[in-house]
Design a protein around this motif. Structure first.
Motif, PDB file in Angstrom:
ATOM      1  N   ILE A 224      47.323  61.977   7.839  1.00  0.00           N
ATOM      2  CA  ILE A 224      46.982  62.001   6.420  1.00  0.00           C
ATOM      3  C   ILE A 224      48.160  61.419   5.649  1.00  0.00           C
ATOM      4  N   HIS A 225      47.881  60.910   4.467  1.00  0.00           N
ATOM      5  CA  HIS A 225      48.916  60.310   3.626  1.00  0.00           C
ATOM      6  C   HIS A 225      48.980  61.076   2.317  1.00  0.00           C
ATOM      7  N   GLY A 226      50.175  61.381   1.867  1.00  0.00           N
ATOM      8  CA  GLY A 226      50.302  62.113   0.612  1.00  0.00           C
ATOM      9  C   GLY A 226      51.609  62.853   0.508  1.00  0.00           C
ATOM     10  N   ALA A 253      41.650  52.536  -1.894  1.00  0.00           N
ATOM     11  CA  ALA A 253      43.088  52.750  -2.060  1.00  0.00           C
ATOM     12  C   ALA A 253      43.749  51.468  -2.546  1.00  0.00           C
ATOM     13  N   GLY A 254      44.807  51.620  -3.282  1.00  0.00           N
ATOM     14  CA  GLY A 254      45.542  50.471  -3.794  1.00  0.00           C
ATOM     15  C   GLY A 254      46.524  50.917  -4.847  1.00  0.00           C
ATOM     16  N   THR A 255      47.297  49.987  -5.346  1.00  0.00           N
ATOM     17  CA  THR A 255      48.348  50.330  -6.288  1.00  0.00           C
ATOM     18  C   THR A 255      47.858  50.279  -7.732  1.00  0.00           C
ATOM     19  N   ARG A 256      48.661  50.869  -8.589  1.00  0.00           N
ATOM     20  CA  ARG A 256      48.372  50.967 -10.016  1.00  0.00           C
ATOM     21  C   ARG A 256      48.076  49.593 -10.618  1.00  0.00           C
ATOM     22  N   PHE A 257      47.138  49.538 -11.529  1.00  0.00           N
ATOM     23  CA  PHE A 257      46.645  48.343 -12.219  1.00  0.00           C
ATOM     24  C   PHE A 257      45.763  47.476 -11.325  1.00  0.00           C
ATOM     25  N   LEU A 258      46.032  47.435 -10.014  1.00  0.00           N
ATOM     26  CA  LEU A 258      45.178  46.648  -9.125  1.00  0.00           C
ATOM     27  C   LEU A 258      43.930  47.428  -8.720  1.00  0.00           C
ATOM     28  N   LYS A 259      44.015  48.747  -8.736  1.00  0.00           N
ATOM     29  CA  LYS A 259      42.866  49.595  -8.425  1.00  0.00           C
ATOM     30  C   LYS A 259      42.653  50.570  -9.573  1.00  0.00           C
ATOM     31  N   ARG A 260      41.569  50.368 -10.284  1.00  0.00           N
ATOM     32  CA  ARG A 260      41.195  51.234 -11.396  1.00  0.00           C
ATOM     33  C   ARG A 260      39.722  51.595 -11.268  1.00  0.00           C
ATOM     34  N   ALA A 269      39.685  55.247  -7.578  1.00  0.00           N
ATOM     35  CA  ALA A 269      41.082  54.915  -7.311  1.00  0.00           C
ATOM     36  C   ALA A 269      41.959  56.156  -7.469  1.00  0.00           C
ATOM     37  N   ASN A 270      43.055  56.163  -6.727  1.00  0.00           N
ATOM     38  CA  ASN A 270      44.067  57.228  -6.812  1.00  0.00           C
ATOM     39  C   ASN A 270      43.445  58.618  -6.714  1.00  0.00           C
ATOM     40  N   GLU A 271      42.532  58.781  -5.767  1.00  0.00           N
ATOM     41  CA  GLU A 271      41.905  60.091  -5.564  1.00  0.00           C
ATOM     42  C   GLU A 271      42.773  60.919  -4.618  1.00  0.00           C
ATOM     43  N   VAL A 272      43.179  62.087  -5.081  1.00  0.00           N
ATOM     44  CA  VAL A 272      44.063  62.955  -4.307  1.00  0.00           C
ATOM     45  C   VAL A 272      43.549  64.388  -4.386  1.00  0.00           C
ATOM     46  N   GLU A 273      43.367  64.995  -3.226  1.00  0.00           N
ATOM     47  CA  GLU A 273      43.017  66.414  -3.150  1.00  0.00           C
ATOM     48  C   GLU A 273      44.300  67.203  -2.921  1.00  0.00           C
ATOM     49  N   ILE A 274      44.548  68.200  -3.769  1.00  0.00           N
ATOM     50  CA  ILE A 274      45.783  68.987  -3.672  1.00  0.00           C
ATOM     51  C   ILE A 274      45.416  70.446  -3.439  1.00  0.00           C
ATOM     52  N   GLU A 275      46.039  71.035  -2.433  1.00  0.00           N
ATOM     53  CA  GLU A 275      45.746  72.414  -2.053  1.00  0.00           C
ATOM     54  C   GLU A 275      47.016  73.251  -2.107  1.00  0.00           C
ATOM     55  N   GLN A 276      46.890  74.421  -2.709  1.00  0.00           N
ATOM     56  CA  GLN A 276      47.998  75.380  -2.769  1.00  0.00           C
ATOM     57  C   GLN A 276      47.654  76.573  -1.880  1.00  0.00           C
ATOM     58  N   ILE A 277      48.489  76.811  -0.869  1.00  0.00           N
ATOM     59  CA  ILE A 277      48.278  77.912   0.071  1.00  0.00           C
ATOM     60  C   ILE A 277      49.392  78.937  -0.113  1.00  0.00           C
ATOM     61  N   VAL A 278      49.017  80.196  -0.230  1.00  0.00           N
ATOM     62  CA  VAL A 278      49.979  81.294  -0.357  1.00  0.00           C
ATOM     63  C   VAL A 278      49.637  82.338   0.701  1.00  0.00           C
ATOM     64  N   ASN A 279      50.631  82.721   1.495  1.00  0.00           N
ATOM     65  CA  ASN A 279      50.388  83.721   2.538  1.00  0.00           C
ATOM     66  C   ASN A 279      51.656  84.499   2.847  1.00  0.00           C
ATOM     67  N   ASP A 280      51.473  85.635   3.495  1.00  0.00           N
ATOM     68  CA  ASP A 280      52.584  86.484   3.923  1.00  0.00           C
ATOM     69  C   ASP A 280      53.360  85.757   5.018  1.00  0.00           C
ATOM     70  N   LEU A 490      53.640  60.943  -5.432  1.00  0.00           N
ATOM     71  CA  LEU A 490      52.353  60.279  -5.651  1.00  0.00           C
ATOM     72  C   LEU A 490      52.499  59.089  -6.596  1.00  0.00           C
ATOM     73  N   ALA A 491      53.407  59.192  -7.566  1.00  0.00           N
ATOM     74  CA  ALA A 491      53.629  58.082  -8.497  1.00  0.00           C
ATOM     75  C   ALA A 491      54.193  56.866  -7.766  1.00  0.00           C
ATOM     76  N   ILE A 492      55.105  57.108  -6.822  1.00  0.00           N
ATOM     77  CA  ILE A 492      55.667  56.005  -6.033  1.00  0.00           C
ATOM     78  C   ILE A 492      54.591  55.385  -5.149  1.00  0.00           C
ATOM     79  N   GLN A 493      53.755  56.236  -4.545  1.00  0.00           N
ATOM     80  CA  GLN A 493      52.696  55.723  -3.668  1.00  0.00           C
ATOM     81  C   GLN A 493      51.674  54.899  -4.446  1.00  0.00           C
ATOM     82  N   TYR A 494      51.288  55.374  -5.630  1.00  0.00           N
ATOM     83  CA  TYR A 494      50.298  54.651  -6.431  1.00  0.00           C
ATOM     84  C   TYR A 494      50.932  53.459  -7.139  1.00  0.00           C
ATOM     85  N   GLY A 495      52.229  53.567  -7.431  1.00  0.00           N
ATOM     86  CA  GLY A 495      52.910  52.462  -8.102  1.00  0.00           C
ATOM     87  C   GLY A 495      53.192  51.293  -7.175  1.00  0.00           C
ATOM     88  N   GLY A 496      53.244  51.552  -5.862  1.00  0.00           N
ATOM     89  CA  GLY A 496      53.451  50.486  -4.896  1.00  0.00           C
ATOM     90  C   GLY A 496      54.915  50.121  -4.719  1.00  0.00           C
TER      91      GLY A 496
END
Length: 496
Positions: A224-226, A253-260, A269-280, A490-496
């Motif tokens: 996975i990338h992210g 997938a692609g960089t900013r301005f080239l993929k909108r 474009a720039n679709e990201v799923e973010i998950e927060q996991i909390v456990n003992d 994520l900004a660096i990845q999308y910015g290229g």
């Protein structure tokens, strides 16, 4: 895993030997190097002990010597690797992509999560049968290697990183025939049905296709990338793991301005799923420990729009390239969200409402019109919920974070959080946040939602009592730092 080469005039091949971490169980497969264009793999289904593997290698070596009729033949260790990321071919023969160095970044239950640090591209065909050199072969190899696998690619041997914790622990895995359906529970809340491996987040999916029907999954790794980060917190004297996992979609997938916007399939474009996991943090086994999670999504406004970057201006003009009167693209996009996350799908739009010159608010019109049109055909339980916040405008009159906190509480009331040890404690639905770039403003809003979710997760685990903000203030500060790191990555990845 060791890749060895057996050399003789008539028997040439790569023998790939895999073992468990303690090196007590072994398996092997052979790659034929005499085939210049096709990938021929011979997989041995037998599992060997250490002594049996040594005997097998001795026999392979003797067979190579026998077939060479006295000429020099030897078994040469080529490369030690930690997993196979796939196979690729350009104009000549196939290459095998090996992950050779890793770094442990997180632990989820008994499973470790690793970041790729080094990889190796191994050419398969033998020199004697190597196809005629193609003038563009090396150019394509260099282009392929420009995709740096050491840049925020992650994998795990035992945990399915492409899926959410809720799916991995709670939801049953349906057959392929059930994928098109939506399952409704007794409370009439729709729980999304998804496949066992989410192809959207498998960045080496194409590279794994040649081995899909030949090798078992234990030989290959899913990348996975992210962004993944885990911190061990001390909350009122109890150790707690706080984990953030960001999965970038490989589609459109692609960089900013080239993929909108999105393509005709509803993939944005720039679709990201973010998950927060909390456990003992004191327990590692899934069946003993309590795990909680919350999932959010970010992505470009679904529609056909772009920005002209031919002129050097700070904010290139937004252009609506094609109208979509029947919301076909948005419909395809939201349908995929209902299938994966269930309902309600809550759209949180952060685009500016009023501007001196019409710019961002064009996207608001596209989004609101599409949702209004689609809701005509959805049941009451499936209605897409639209909410908006012009953060720049609100900040002139109110505290933005206070308003975001208030909105986040309402959103969490609708979706709930996942807790593996509580009956019916599932997250049903998802919040989908967007601005223009889905970066800075989106990151701020998602932090506010995760901060509220963190308090509920700690309460659900019994670590803090409700309405005790001071008890988790340190955890909130750590979460803010983690979200800043996530946003920058994520900004660096999308910015290229």
């Amino acid at each position: 895993m060791i890749v060895s080469r057996s050399d003789s005039r008539f028997a040439r091949g790569y023998y790939v030997i895999g073992s468990n971490e303690s090196e007590t169980r072994f398996r092997v497969f052979k790659i034929d190097r005499l085939e210049p264009y096709e990938l021929k793999i011979y997989h041995d289904e037998v599992e060997y002990t250490s002594s049996e593997m040594r005997e097998l290698l001795r026999r392979i070596k003797e067979a190579a010597k026998s077939s060479s009729k006295g000429t020099k033949s030897e078994e040469i260790p080529i490369k030690c690797a930690l997993g196979i990321a796939g196979f690729v071919r350009f104009f000549e023969g196939y290459y095998m992509i090996l992950v050779t160095t890793r770094k442990r970044v997180a632990q989820i239950g008994p499973h470790f999560v690793y970041k790729v640090l080094e990889s190796h591209l191994l050419y398969i065909p033998n020199d004697e049968v190597k196809p005629a050199s193609h003038p563009d072969e090396q150019r394509y190899v260099k282009l392929f290697q420009n995709v740096d696998l050491t840049s925020n690619f992650y994998f795990s041997y035992g945990y399915e990183l492409t899926q959410t914790l809720q799916y991995n622990l709670a939801l049953s895995k349906p057959d392929a025939s059930e994928i098109e359906e939506l399952e409704i529970d007794s409370d009439k809340k729709i729980i999304g049905i998804i496949q066992q491996s989410e192809k959207k987040f498998v960045w080496n999916d194409y590279l794994l296709q040649p081995t899909r029907d030949v090798l078992s999954k234990e030989w290959t790794i899913t990348l996975i990338h992210g962004f993944i980060q885990q911190v061990c917190l001390n909350v009122v004297g109890k150790p707690v793991y706080l984990t953030l996992i960001a999965r970038r979609s490989q589609y459109y997938a692609g960089t900013r301005f080239l993929k909108r916007g999105s393509n005709c399939k509803g993939q944005v474009a720039n679709e990201v799923e973010i998950e927060q996991i909390v456990n003992d943090a004191s327990l590692t086994h899934f069946h003993e420990n309590h795990y909680t999670s919350y999932v959010q999504l970010r992505g470009s406004v679904p529609g056909f729009w772009s920005q002209d970057i031919s002129k050097m201006v700070p904010k290139p003009q937004i252009t609506i390239d094609q109208s979509d009167a029947f919301a076909y693209v948005a419909g395809a996009h939201f349908r995929s969200l209902l299938k994966r996350y269930g309902s309600p799908v809550i759209v949180f739009n952060l685009v500016k409402k009023k501007e001196k010159k019409r710019h961002e608010n064009q996207l608001t019109d596209i989004l609101k019109d599409a949702i209004s049109y689609l809701n005509q055909f959805l049941t009451k339980e499936q209605q897409i919920i639209y909410t908006a916040c012009d953060m720049a405008r609100v900040s002139k009159k109110k505290d933005v974070l206070h308003l975001l906190h208030h909105l986040s509480e309402k959103i969490l009331d609708k979706t709930g959080i996942f807790h593996n040890k509580k009956n019916n404690s599932l997250q049903t639905g998802v919040i989908r946040t967007n601005c223009v770039d889905c970066l800075d403003r989106t990151n701020t809003a998602q932090f506010a939602v995760f901060k509220c979710a963190l308090e509920r997760q700690l309460c659900s685990l019994g670590i803090i009592e409700q309405k005790t903000p001071d008890a988790n203030s340190h955890a909130a500060d750590i979460l803010e730092d983690m979200m800043e790191d996530l946003g920058d990555t994520l900004a660096i990845q999308y910015g290229g």
